[in-house]
Scaffold this active site. Structure first.
Site: not given
Lengths: 758, 341
Positions: A242, A470, A649, A652, A654, A725
Site C-alpha cells: 500500500f 494485486t 480491465i 475483472p 482481481t 488507488e
C-alpha cells in the site's frame, strides 16, 4: 509490439475473470515471502529504537545486553555508524538519519541493531540496553511550538492559478468556506517489515518485501558504496504494501552491515510498533477549501490551500490539489500547498497518496454547496462536469464521471433519498445517504520484459515486476496468453527479483498498464519473428503471406485466408529450443534515457496530470449508507456502492477485489484510522493493531462494485488505466456527507467518531 | 521477553506447591511466579517486557476440576478455568443470566474466547498504552512513583470513574462488570490450601496511591471460581457495549443491567454495572438506588445515569465520556425493560 497492439482475439483471456495463477501456492504456504526464504545458519536482528523524538544520544549502557549469552554484535552510531549512508527517499530530497550519528530526529528512530543467535536472545538483549539521551523539546504536529511552516514551491508538484479566484470569492452569489483535517495514518500491512541479508564472495543478496526491487538495489548499493551489480534483491511475494514498501528505508543497509560484521546471514522481522516509525506513513493534512457558485449551481471559483506535515529535513508532500483543481469546470482556480516540519519520521506513499486526503474537503464542500443551493448532490456534479481539464484546456483522454454516478445511483437507490438532514430513520437508528466523486491520474512507466516460447507452446515471462497482492502475476500471464494465443496456464511468470529485466515501481496505479505494455511488446516481437520466418520460408503453408496479417491463437499461426501452421512447427523454423525476446517499453512522453534511469533504480513515470497531449484520469462515484444510533451515536455502514470507469480491465476478478478493498479502506479511513500522537512527546501512542483500528468483518456489510466499460485510445495503446488507488478516493467524503444527511452535523475532521455526534 | 521456567501442575496440591512464594508480600501481578491459564494477556505482557515473571505454573490441568458451569435454584457456579466461549454459549447462562453471556460474547474474538479462562479474564490488565509500552518512563502502575504519562497524553480510551491523581488507567474487561452488577462472589485459595470468599466487587482495588496493586489477591493465591446468586432480575438483563468498531474492540463505555420489574413497570430491583471508563470492575449502587421503586422510563433512567456519573473526573480527551456513559446506561435500561423474558 506494433504501436497499437491487438488484443482480445477470440478465446483471449484478456478481460475475463481469471483466478490467480499463484493462488494455490499462496493458500498452501508454498509461496515464499521474503522472510520465508531459507538461508544457511542465520543470525537474528532486533532493532533498538529511540524513546524520544528529538535530541542526542549521550551514551549507551551495553554491558547487560552484551552479557546475554548468544549476543553476537550490537551496532550503534559509535560501533558502526560510518558503515552505511542514509537511503534516498521515495520522492527525493533530504530525510532523517538513523545510526549514522547521535542525532535523534523522531520517535522510534533506529538507533541500534542487536544481532544474536536467536530472535529471542536478540529481543531480550535489546530490552536490556540502557540509552542515555540529551532530550530537547519536540514538536509533535500542526500548531505545536517549534513546528516550522513554509510554502511548497512548485517543482515536482505544480500550483494552479486560473482567472482570479479571490476576487470571485469576494463577490460571488453563493460561497462555502471550510477548514478540514485528516489524521496521521499507517499502512499496517499484515506482513511486517522484514529484511534478510546474506553476503557471498562480496556480493549481497537481500530478501525484503518490496514494491520496487531495482529501486532497493540501487539505493542499498549507494548506501554501502558498492556496485549495484553486486546487489540482488528478491521479493517474490509481498504480504501487503500500500505504499509502505515502495521506497528504501534505513533498516536494509544496517542489516547488510550486520551480516558483513558477523559473517553470517542476518534476518530481521521488525515488530508491529517499530513498523510505525522505521518506514513511511501518511502524514496528517489540513485544508482550507472555498467554493463560489451561481444560484443555479455553476462553480465560479475554487480555492484550495493544503498543509502537510513532514519531518524536519524532508520536503515530502503529496499536493493533491493537482487533482482537485481538475475535478470540475471552473473559471477561477487557485491552489497552494504548505509544508510543516516537526520532529517526526518522514512520510511517504499511502494508498491514493494525494487524492485520499485532498478529495475529502472538495467533495464535502460540493455536498455542502448542494445542500445550500437545494440541488441534488449528483446533479450539482453534472452541472459542473467537463471533458476539458480546467487548468490547461486539454481534453481528458476519457472521462465518464457521470456514467459512474448514474449507474451507481441506480444500484444504490439514490432516488429514495429524502434530502432533508435527519429525515430518514430505521428503528433507533438515523439513516444517512451520501455520495462523492473519485478520481485518480492514469500513470504508466518504462519497463522491460523477457519472454520465451518453447515449441511445445509453453511461454515464460521474466520481469522484475511486483505482485503486492494485486494479482500482477496473473495479469502478466493473461497478457502473454492473449498475445501468444495461449491459455494463462501455459504461461510461467517469474517476477520480484532484480536479476530479471527491470520493472518500475508498483505504485501510483501504474503497474498494470506498465507491465502489460512491456509484456505485449516482447510478445509482439516474438510473434513477428515467428511470422517472418513462416512467411519467408519457401516450403511452409504460410509461405508468401504478409507477416503482419498473421494471427497467433489457439496454438496456431493463421493467415486471413485460413492457411495455418501449428506453433510447434513455426517455432522450430527459428530454433530447436526456446525462442526468447527481450523488449523495453518506453511510454509516450518519456525520454529515451528512461531505461537507463530505470536500471539505476529510479522509476521513470508518465503521470496522467502532467501529460502534454491529454489529461489522463480514471473516475468513479462512491455511495454510502450510514446508520447513526439516535442515542449513543455509533456510526455503522450497512451499504456501499462504488462505480468506476478505469479503461479496460485486464482481470475483472482481481479488479473487483482491489476496488472493494479500497472502498473498505475508505470506510476505515473515515471512521476508524488514526495514529494518536502524544502532544508533549511527539510519540505515537497506539502503535499496534489492537488500537490502531481498521474495519473488522462485522463493520463491512454490503459492498458493491460496478465496473463501467470504457474504451480509451488515448491513455495508452492498450487502453488500460490503473485501478489500485481509485477505490479508496472519495469514500471518506461520501461517509461524512452521509453522516451530515443522517444527523445534520457537518464533520470536517477525520476520523468521525461518536464524540463528534453527541 | 526474558527467560522463564514453565512448570505444569496436574492437580490442586501441586499447583499450590509450585505456586508457593518465598516472599508473600506485595502485589500479585509483580510476583516472580505467575499462574498460566489461557495466557491471552500474560504472554502478551511478557513479550512486551511489561511483566517479567521468572516462573510460570501452568494450571490448565485443573480445568476438569475447576471448569464447571452449574446452575441451581440458588445461583450459578462458574469454575475459574471455564473458558469464556463455553460460558457464553451455555444455554442456561444465555437464558437465565443473559448479561453474563452478552458480556463474554461481546469481548475479544472467538479465538481468544476459546483460550481465555474466566479468572484470567477478570484479572486482565489495562490497555493503557503508557502502561503497555515500557519505553514510556512514567507509569505508576508499571513503575511505582514514576508518574503518569497518560494524564496529559492520549487518554481517550481511559477512565473517568474511580481514577486517582496517580493513575487514570481503565479496567478494560466486560465480564467482570456483569459479575459486579450481579453481586457475585469469588473463591480464592491461599498457598496453604485455605479457602476464602470475597465479594467480587472487592477483588479489584481502586488505584489510589498504589495503582500497581490492582487486586486484593496475595502472591501465590489462586482463584478457583465464582458464585453468582440467583435473583428475579438475572433474566431481564443485558450488556450493552459501545465501541468505535463493531467487534474486536474494547468498550468506550458499557453498561451491565439487570432488572426486576413489577407489572406496572416499577423497578423492584436493579443491578447496574459500568464498564469501559472505570478504573476497576464497577457496580453503581447510586444508580440502582435512584431506580428502586420508580417506574422505569426515560426520566428515571436519566436520573440513574446522573447518579452513576456524579463523581466522574475528566482529562484532556475524556470530556465526552460521562455523557456517552450516561447515554449508554439509559439505552441499556430502556432496552432491558423492553426485553421479552
Amino acid at each position: 509490439m506494433a504501436e497499437d497492439p491487438k488484443t482480445a482475439t477470440a478465446g483471449s483471456p484478456f478481460g475475463k475473470p481469471q483466478v490467480r495463477i499463484d493462488g494455490r501456492a499462496k493458500v498452501t504456504g508454498r509461496a515464499l515471502y521474503p522472510s520465508d526464504e531459507p538461508v544457511g545458519n542465520p543470525a537474528y536482528a532486533f532493532l533498538l529504537t529511540s524513546a524520544i523524538a528529538r535530541g542526542r544520544i549521550r551514551r549507551f549502557d551495553l554491558g547487560e545486553a552484551r552479557a546475554v549469552e548468544g549476543v553476537l554484535d550490537i551496532l550503534t552510531h559509535e560501533t558502526a555508524g560510518g558503515e552505511a549512508k542514509p537511503p534516498e527517499m521515495q520522492s527525493g530530497g533530504k530525510t532523517t538519519t538513523t545510526l549514522e550519528s547521535d542525532r535523534v530526529w523522531h520517535d522510534g528512530q533506529i538507533i541500534g541493531v542487536v544481532v544474536a543467535n536467536s530472535y529471542e536472545i536478540a529481543r531480550e538483549a535489546a530490552f536490556r540496553v540502557r540509552v542515555h539521551y540529551e532530550k530537547e523539546a519536540p514538536s509533535a504536529s500542526f500548531g505545536s511550538p517549534g513546528a516550522e511552516e513554509e510554502v511548497r514551491e512548485p517543482g515536482e508538484h505544480k500550483d494552479y492559478r486560473v482567472g482570479n479566484a479571490d476576487a470571485e470569492l469576494a463577490s460571488a452569489e453563493v460561497t462555502v468556506d471550510g477548514w478540514y483535517g485528516t489524521p496521521t495514518q499507517h499502512h499496517n500491512p499484515i506482513e511486517l517489515f522484514t529484511t534478510t541479508c546474506a553476503w557471498e564472495n562480496g556480493k549481497l543478496t537481500i530478501w525484503e518485501p518490496s514494491q520496487f526491487v531495482y529501486g532497493l538495489r540501487g539505493n542499498v548499493a549507494g548506501q554501502l558504496g558498492i556496485d549495484p551489480e553486486d546487489v540482488r534483491v528478491v521479493s517474490r511475494f509481498v504480504g501487503g504494501a500500500f505504499g509502505s514498501k515502495g521506497g528504501a528505508t534505513a533498516r536494509t543497509a544496517w542489516i547488510a552491515v550486520a551480516a558483513r560484521r558477523v559473517n553470517r546471514p542476518v534476518k530481521l522481522v521488525a515488530t508491529r510498533d517499530q513498523g510505525f516509525t522505521i518506514v513511511t506513513y501518511r502524514a496528517e493534512t489540513r485544508h482550507h477549501l472555498q467554493l463560489a457558485a451561481t444560484r443555479d449551481g455553476r462553480l465560479t471559483a475554487l480555492r484550495h490551500e493544503g498543509w502537510e506535515l513532514t519531518s524536519r529535513p524532508s520536503d515530502y508532500n503529496v499536493s493533491g490539489t493537482e487533482t482537485t483543481a481538475r475535478m470540475y469546470a471552473c473559471p477561477n482556480i487557485l491552489t497552494k500547498v504548505n509544508i510543516v516540519h516537526a520532529d517526526r519520521n518522514t512520510p511517504g506513499f499511502m494508498r491514493a497518496p494525494p487524492d485520499t486526503p485532498y478529495m475529502f474537503p472538495l467533495e464535502c464542500a460540493m455536498d455542502e454547496l448542494a445542500a445550500r443551493l437545494g440541488i441534488d448532490p449528483i446533479e450539482l456534479r453534472r452541472i459542473n462536469d467537463t471533458q476539458t481539464d480546467p487548468t490547461n484546456g486539454q481534453t481528458f483522454s476519457s472521462r465518464h464521471l457521470m456514467d459512474c454516478f448514474d449507474r451507481g445511483a441506480e444500484r444504490f437507490g439514490w432516488s429514495r433519498r429524502d434530502p432533508r438532514p435527519g429525515s430518514m430513520s430505521n428503528g433507533d437508528w438515523l439513516v444517512g445517504l451520501g455520495c462523492a466523486s473519485a478520481a485518480y491520474p492514469s500513470n504508466i512507466a518504462a519497463t522491460a520484459a523477457r519472454v520465451s516460447l518453447r515449441p511445445d507452446g509453453h511461454a515464460r515471462v521474466q520481469i522484475a515486476a511486483h505482485d503486492i497482492g494485486t494479482g500482477a502475476y496473473t495479469v502478466v500471464a493473461i497478457m502473454a496468453a492473449d498475445q501468444l494465443g495461449l491459455a494463462p496456464e501455459q504461461v510461467t511468470v517469474e517476477m520480484g527479483d532484480s536479476s530479471l529485466p527491470p520493472a518500475s515501481l508498483a505504485a501510483g496505479s501504474s503497474h498494470t498498464a506498465t507491465i502489460t505494455h512491456a509484456v505485449a511488446k516482447a510478445c509482439g516481437e516474438l510473434r513477428d519473428r515467428i511470422a517472418r520466418a513462416a512467411t519467408t520460408s519457401n516450403n511452409g503453408p504460410l509461405a508468401g503471406r504478409d507477416p503482419a496479417t498473421l494471427v497467433l491463437s489457439a496454438g496456431r499461426l493463421t493467415a486471413p485466408d485460413g492457411a495455418a501452421e501449428p506453433l510447434v512447427d513455426a517455432v522450430k523454423r527459428l530454433t530447436p529450443g526456446a525462442l526468447e525476446v527481450y523488449a523495453e517499453n518506453i511510454p509516450k512522453g518519456l525520454s529515451p534515457e528512461a531505461m537507463e534511469t530505470l536500471y539505476k533504480g529510479k522509476p521513470p513515470m508518465s503521470r496522467g496530470q502532467n501529460r502534454e497531449d491529454v489529461t489522463a484520469y480514471a473516475f468513479g462515484a462512491q455511495f454510502v449508507e450510514v446508520r447513526v444510533h439516535s442515542r449513543t451515536r455509533e456510526i455503522r455502514v450497512p451499504r456501499m456502492v462504488g462505480a468506476f470507469a478505469s479503461g479496460r480491465i485486464v482481470n475483472p476478478l482481481t479488479a473487483h477485489s482491489q476496488y472493494m478493498g479500497g472502498m473498505i479502506w475508505g470506510l476505515g479511513a473515515a471512521l476508524l484510522e488514526k495514529t494518536e500522537i502524544d502532544p508533549r512527546h511527539a510519540r505515537y501512542v497506539n502503535d499496534n493493531i489492537s488500537e490502531y483500528h481498521i474495519p473488522v468483518n462485522a463493520d463491512v456489510r454490503r459492498v458493491e462494485v460496478i465496473m463501467i466499460p470504457e474504451t480509451d485510445r488515448d491513455v495508452n495503446p492498450l487502453g488500460v488505466k490503473g485501478i489500485g488507488e481509485i477505490g479508496i478516493v472519495g469514500v471518506n467524503a461520501a461517509i461524512a456527507n452521509a453522516v451530515f444527511h443522517a444527523t445534520g452535523k457537518r464533520i470536517r475532521q477525520l476520523p468521525i467518531r461518536i464524540e463528534d455526534l453527541l | 521477553m526474558r527467560p522463564f521456567s514453565l512448570e505444569t501442575a496436574d492437580d490442586l496440591a501441586e499447583a499450590l506447591r509450585l505456586g508457593a512464594q518465598e516472599n508473600a508480600a506485595g502485589a500479585h501481578v509483580r510476583a516472580p511466579m505467575q499462574y498460566l491459564a489461557g495466557g491471552t494477556n500474560l504472554l502478551d505482557l511478557m513479550k512486551l517486557d511489561v511483566m517479567r515473571p521468572e516462573r510460570l505454573v501452568n494450571i490448565n490441568g485443573l480445568q476438569r476440576q475447576y471448569g464447571m458451569i452449574e446452575a441451581d435454584g440458588a445461583g450459578l457456579t462458574l469454575g475459574a478455568l471455564a473458558r469464556m466461549s463455553a460460558v457464553a454459549d451455555d444455554p442456561v447462562v444465555r437464558r437465565d443470566y443473559r448479561v453474563l453471556s452478552d458480556a463474554l460474547r461481546l469481548a475479544a474474538s472467538q479465538q481468544l474466547r476459546n483460550m481465555a479462562s474466566l479468572a484470567g479474564n477478570v484479572l486482565q490488565r489495562t490497555r493503557c498504552n503508557y502502561f503497555r509500552d515500557t519505553s514510556w518512563g512514567a507509569c505508576n502502575k508499571r513503575e511505582p512513583g514514576s508518574g503518569c504519562a497518560a494524564m496529559e497524553g492520549v487518554n481517550r480510551r481511559l477512565a473517568v470513574l474511580g481514577v486517582s491523581d496517580r493513575c487514570i488507567a481503565n479496567y478494560p474487561g466486560d465480564f467482570a462488570n456483569a459479575l459486579a452488577a450481579l453481586g457475585a462472589e469469588v473463591t480464592v485459595l491461599d498457598g496453604a490450601g485455605g479457602t476464602r470468599t470475597l465479594p467480587f466487587e472487592e477483588l479489584h482495588r481502586l488505584p489510589g496511591d498504589t495503582p500497581h496493586i490492582e487486586t486484593n489477591l496475595k502472591p501465590g493465591e489462586l482463584i478457583t471460581g465464582f458464585r453468582v446468586p440467583a435473583g428475579p432480575w438475572t433474566r431481564r438483563s443485558l450488556y450493552l457495549k459501545i465501541r468505535d468498531r463493531e467487534s474486536f474492540d474494547f468498550a468506550l463505555t458499557s453498561a451491565a443491567v439487570a432488572l426486576d420489574l413489577g407489572d406496572d413497570g416499577t423497578v423492584r430491583e436493579a443491578r447496574i454495572g459500568i464498564g469501559g471508563l472505570v478504573a476497576k470492575p464497577w457496580r453503581s449502587h447510586e444508580a440502582e438506588a435512584a431506580l428502586r421503586g420508580r417506574r422505569l422510563d426515560e426520566a428515571s433512567a436519566a436520573e440513574a445515569a446522573e447518579a452513576a456519573f456524579a463523581d466522574a473526573v475528566v482529562h484532556s480527551e475524556t470530556a465526552f465520556k460521562p455523557e456517552l456513559g450516561r447515554r449508554t446506561l439509559v439505552r441499556a435500561l430502556l432496552e432491558a425493560a423492553r426485553l421479552t423474558i
